[in-house]
Motif scaffolding. Sequence first.
Motif, PDB file in Angstrom:
ATOM      1  N   GLY A 180       0.795  -1.222   0.000  1.00  0.00           N
ATOM      2  CA  GLY A 180       0.000   0.000   0.000  1.00  0.00           C
ATOM      3  C   GLY A 180       0.823   1.264   0.000  1.00  0.00           C
ATOM      4  O   GLY A 180       1.110   1.815  -1.051  1.00  0.00           O
ATOM      5  N   LYS A 181       1.234   1.708   1.166  1.00  0.00           N
ATOM      6  CA  LYS A 181       1.911   2.992   1.283  1.00  0.00           C
ATOM      7  C   LYS A 181       3.224   3.042   0.494  1.00  0.00           C
ATOM      8  O   LYS A 181       3.565   4.055  -0.091  1.00  0.00           O
ATOM      9  CB  LYS A 181       2.188   3.292   2.756  1.00  0.00           C
ATOM     10  CG  LYS A 181       2.788   4.653   3.002  1.00  0.00           C
ATOM     11  CD  LYS A 181       2.958   4.895   4.483  1.00  0.00           C
ATOM     12  CE  LYS A 181       3.607   6.235   4.735  1.00  0.00           C
ATOM     13  NZ  LYS A 181       3.892   6.445   6.136  1.00  0.00           N
ATOM     14  N   LEU A 182       3.980   1.942   0.483  1.00  0.00           N
ATOM     15  CA  LEU A 182       5.272   1.939  -0.193  1.00  0.00           C
ATOM     16  C   LEU A 182       5.114   1.918  -1.707  1.00  0.00           C
ATOM     17  O   LEU A 182       5.740   2.688  -2.409  1.00  0.00           O
ATOM     18  CB  LEU A 182       6.115   0.753   0.270  1.00  0.00           C
ATOM     19  CG  LEU A 182       7.522   0.657  -0.297  1.00  0.00           C
ATOM     20  CD1 LEU A 182       8.337   1.894   0.080  1.00  0.00           C
ATOM     21  CD2 LEU A 182       8.222  -0.583   0.224  1.00  0.00           C
ATOM     22  N   LEU A 183       4.281   1.062  -2.217  1.00  0.00           N
ATOM     23  CA  LEU A 183       4.166   0.912  -3.671  1.00  0.00           C
ATOM     24  C   LEU A 183       2.778   1.197  -4.222  1.00  0.00           C
ATOM     25  O   LEU A 183       2.592   1.234  -5.425  1.00  0.00           O
ATOM     26  CB  LEU A 183       4.544  -0.516  -4.082  1.00  0.00           C
ATOM     27  CG  LEU A 183       6.002  -0.864  -3.929  1.00  0.00           C
ATOM     28  CD1 LEU A 183       6.233  -2.291  -4.367  1.00  0.00           C
ATOM     29  CD2 LEU A 183       6.853   0.065  -4.761  1.00  0.00           C
ATOM     30  N   ASN A 184       1.810   1.376  -3.348  1.00  0.00           N
ATOM     31  CA  ASN A 184       0.434   1.607  -3.774  1.00  0.00           C
ATOM     32  C   ASN A 184      -0.097   0.491  -4.668  1.00  0.00           C
ATOM     33  O   ASN A 184      -0.780   0.738  -5.650  1.00  0.00           O
ATOM     34  CB  ASN A 184       0.291   2.960  -4.473  1.00  0.00           C
ATOM     35  CG  ASN A 184       0.594   4.091  -3.524  1.00  0.00           C
ATOM     36  OD1 ASN A 184       0.217   4.034  -2.361  1.00  0.00           O
ATOM     37  ND2 ASN A 184       1.279   5.095  -4.009  1.00  0.00           N
ATOM     38  N   ASP A 185       0.248  -0.730  -4.358  1.00  0.00           N
ATOM     39  CA  ASP A 185      -0.329  -1.880  -5.048  1.00  0.00           C
ATOM     40  C   ASP A 185      -0.368  -3.060  -4.090  1.00  0.00           C
ATOM     41  O   ASP A 185       0.058  -2.969  -2.952  1.00  0.00           O
ATOM     42  CB  ASP A 185       0.410  -2.208  -6.344  1.00  0.00           C
ATOM     43  CG  ASP A 185       1.841  -2.679  -6.127  1.00  0.00           C
ATOM     44  OD1 ASP A 185       2.164  -3.126  -5.017  1.00  0.00           O
ATOM     45  OD2 ASP A 185       2.623  -2.613  -7.078  1.00  0.00           O
ATOM     46  N   LYS A 186      -0.890  -4.176  -4.562  1.00  0.00           N
ATOM     47  CA  LYS A 186      -1.087  -5.322  -3.676  1.00  0.00           C
ATOM     48  C   LYS A 186       0.104  -6.262  -3.598  1.00  0.00           C
ATOM     49  O   LYS A 186       0.179  -7.100  -2.722  1.00  0.00           O
ATOM     50  CB  LYS A 186      -2.319  -6.099  -4.118  1.00  0.00           C
ATOM     51  CG  LYS A 186      -2.202  -6.656  -5.514  1.00  0.00           C
ATOM     52  CD  LYS A 186      -3.457  -7.354  -5.937  1.00  0.00           C
ATOM     53  CE  LYS A 186      -3.195  -7.900  -7.327  1.00  0.00           C
ATOM     54  NZ  LYS A 186      -4.252  -8.092  -8.158  1.00  0.00           N
ATOM     55  N   ASP A 187       1.056  -6.164  -4.524  1.00  0.00           N
ATOM     56  CA  ASP A 187       2.208  -7.069  -4.529  1.00  0.00           C
ATOM     57  C   ASP A 187       3.325  -6.541  -3.643  1.00  0.00           C
ATOM     58  O   ASP A 187       3.567  -5.332  -3.597  1.00  0.00           O
ATOM     59  CB  ASP A 187       2.746  -7.247  -5.954  1.00  0.00           C
ATOM     60  CG  ASP A 187       1.747  -7.929  -6.863  1.00  0.00           C
ATOM     61  OD1 ASP A 187       1.031  -8.821  -6.367  1.00  0.00           O
ATOM     62  OD2 ASP A 187       1.673  -7.559  -8.045  1.00  0.00           O
ATOM     63  N   PRO A 188       4.021  -7.436  -2.939  1.00  0.00           N
ATOM     64  CA  PRO A 188       5.158  -6.966  -2.138  1.00  0.00           C
ATOM     65  C   PRO A 188       6.250  -6.419  -3.054  1.00  0.00           C
ATOM     66  O   PRO A 188       6.411  -6.883  -4.186  1.00  0.00           O
ATOM     67  CB  PRO A 188       5.622  -8.208  -1.389  1.00  0.00           C
ATOM     68  CG  PRO A 188       4.997  -9.365  -2.076  1.00  0.00           C
ATOM     69  CD  PRO A 188       3.817  -8.870  -2.845  1.00  0.00           C
ATOM     70  N   PRO A 189       6.991  -5.447  -2.589  1.00  0.00           N
ATOM     71  CA  PRO A 189       8.026  -4.838  -3.424  1.00  0.00           C
ATOM     72  C   PRO A 189       9.199  -5.780  -3.664  1.00  0.00           C
ATOM     73  O   PRO A 189       9.545  -6.584  -2.810  1.00  0.00           O
ATOM     74  CB  PRO A 189       8.462  -3.625  -2.608  1.00  0.00           C
ATOM     75  CG  PRO A 189       8.136  -3.974  -1.200  1.00  0.00           C
ATOM     76  CD  PRO A 189       6.915  -4.841  -1.271  1.00  0.00           C
ATOM     77  N   GLY A 190       9.800  -5.667  -4.842  1.00  0.00           N
ATOM     78  CA  GLY A 190      11.001  -6.415  -5.162  1.00  0.00           C
ATOM     79  C   GLY A 190      12.226  -5.670  -4.648  1.00  0.00           C
ATOM     80  O   GLY A 190      12.128  -4.556  -4.122  1.00  0.00           O
ATOM     81  N   ILE A 191      13.383  -6.255  -4.833  1.00  0.00           N
ATOM     82  CA  ILE A 191      14.599  -5.649  -4.307  1.00  0.00           C
ATOM     83  C   ILE A 191      14.885  -4.293  -4.959  1.00  0.00           C
ATOM     84  O   ILE A 191      15.349  -3.370  -4.306  1.00  0.00           O
ATOM     85  CB  ILE A 191      15.800  -6.603  -4.408  1.00  0.00           C
ATOM     86  CG1 ILE A 191      16.979  -6.041  -3.603  1.00  0.00           C
ATOM     87  CG2 ILE A 191      16.161  -6.890  -5.843  1.00  0.00           C
ATOM     88  CD1 ILE A 191      18.088  -7.018  -3.344  1.00  0.00           C
ATOM     89  N   GLY A 192      14.572  -4.144  -6.234  1.00  0.00           N
ATOM     90  CA  GLY A 192      14.754  -2.850  -6.901  1.00  0.00           C
ATOM     91  C   GLY A 192      13.879  -1.771  -6.292  1.00  0.00           C
ATOM     92  O   GLY A 192      14.311  -0.631  -6.106  1.00  0.00           O
ATOM     93  N   ASP A 193      12.634  -2.136  -5.961  1.00  0.00           N
ATOM     94  CA  ASP A 193      11.718  -1.196  -5.303  1.00  0.00           C
ATOM     95  C   ASP A 193      12.236  -0.816  -3.918  1.00  0.00           C
ATOM     96  O   ASP A 193      12.133   0.339  -3.491  1.00  0.00           O
ATOM     97  CB  ASP A 193      10.327  -1.816  -5.162  1.00  0.00           C
ATOM     98  CG  ASP A 193       9.710  -2.177  -6.493  1.00  0.00           C
ATOM     99  OD1 ASP A 193       9.807  -1.363  -7.438  1.00  0.00           O
ATOM    100  OD2 ASP A 193       9.142  -3.281  -6.598  1.00  0.00           O
ATOM    101  N   LEU A 194      12.791  -1.787  -3.214  1.00  0.00           N
ATOM    102  CA  LEU A 194      13.324  -1.528  -1.875  1.00  0.00           C
ATOM    103  C   LEU A 194      14.527  -0.590  -1.935  1.00  0.00           C
ATOM    104  O   LEU A 194      14.668   0.311  -1.098  1.00  0.00           O
ATOM    105  CB  LEU A 194      13.708  -2.842  -1.194  1.00  0.00           C
ATOM    106  CG  LEU A 194      12.545  -3.787  -0.888  1.00  0.00           C
ATOM    107  CD1 LEU A 194      13.070  -5.149  -0.459  1.00  0.00           C
ATOM    108  CD2 LEU A 194      11.637  -3.199   0.172  1.00  0.00           C
ATOM    109  N   ILE A 195      15.394  -0.790  -2.920  1.00  0.00           N
ATOM    110  CA  ILE A 195      16.551   0.092  -3.076  1.00  0.00           C
ATOM    111  C   ILE A 195      16.091   1.514  -3.379  1.00  0.00           C
ATOM    112  O   ILE A 195      16.584   2.479  -2.790  1.00  0.00           O
ATOM    113  CB  ILE A 195      17.501  -0.444  -4.171  1.00  0.00           C
ATOM    114  CG1 ILE A 195      18.193  -1.712  -3.677  1.00  0.00           C
ATOM    115  CG2 ILE A 195      18.532   0.606  -4.568  1.00  0.00           C
ATOM    116  CD1 ILE A 195      18.964  -2.462  -4.753  1.00  0.00           C
ATOM    117  N   SER A 196      15.120   1.657  -4.273  1.00  0.00           N
ATOM    118  CA  SER A 196      14.585   2.981  -4.600  1.00  0.00           C
ATOM    119  C   SER A 196      13.971   3.644  -3.374  1.00  0.00           C
ATOM    120  O   SER A 196      14.178   4.835  -3.134  1.00  0.00           O
ATOM    121  CB  SER A 196      13.530   2.875  -5.702  1.00  0.00           C
ATOM    122  OG  SER A 196      14.113   2.461  -6.902  1.00  0.00           O
ATOM    123  N   ALA A 197      13.229   2.876  -2.603  1.00  0.00           N
ATOM    124  CA  ALA A 197      12.599   3.421  -1.396  1.00  0.00           C
ATOM    125  C   ALA A 197      13.650   3.824  -0.365  1.00  0.00           C
ATOM    126  O   ALA A 197      13.519   4.862   0.292  1.00  0.00           O
ATOM    127  CB  ALA A 197      11.633   2.402  -0.803  1.00  0.00           C
TER     128      ALA A 197
END
Length: 131
Positions: free
Chosen positions: A21-38
Amino acid sequence: MVAVELLLRLSLEEAGETMRGKLLNDKDPPGIGDLISAARGRLRWDIPKHYTKLERYRHTRNAVAHGRDLPCTPREALDLLQKWGLFLYRRLFIRLGYTHELWSASKGFSTTSDVADFSEEVNDFTPSDDS
């Protein structure tokens, strides 16, 4: 890479960023690339581009997790994993309040650098041309 991914997830959670939700605004858990960006954006972590060049970290992680061929030579994979291992050590030492120098990857660990120095010069395990 699993340890790096775990550190990113936990650090974001502790900072109040939820994994859904708050991190990616979708239902799937974030991948490692998303985590690095965050981590770069929300935590203001210094993760220079040399860590994410060609997304080799992601391709290597996925190859290992799914039993596929490495996207690079074994030596390149080892260099990449050592680089991220040193990143992990630096982040953990920073978290513990350590503010001094650590051994650097440059010149076979014969040099030191500030604990918060994530530059390619002191975090790259690729052998130099003169070695």
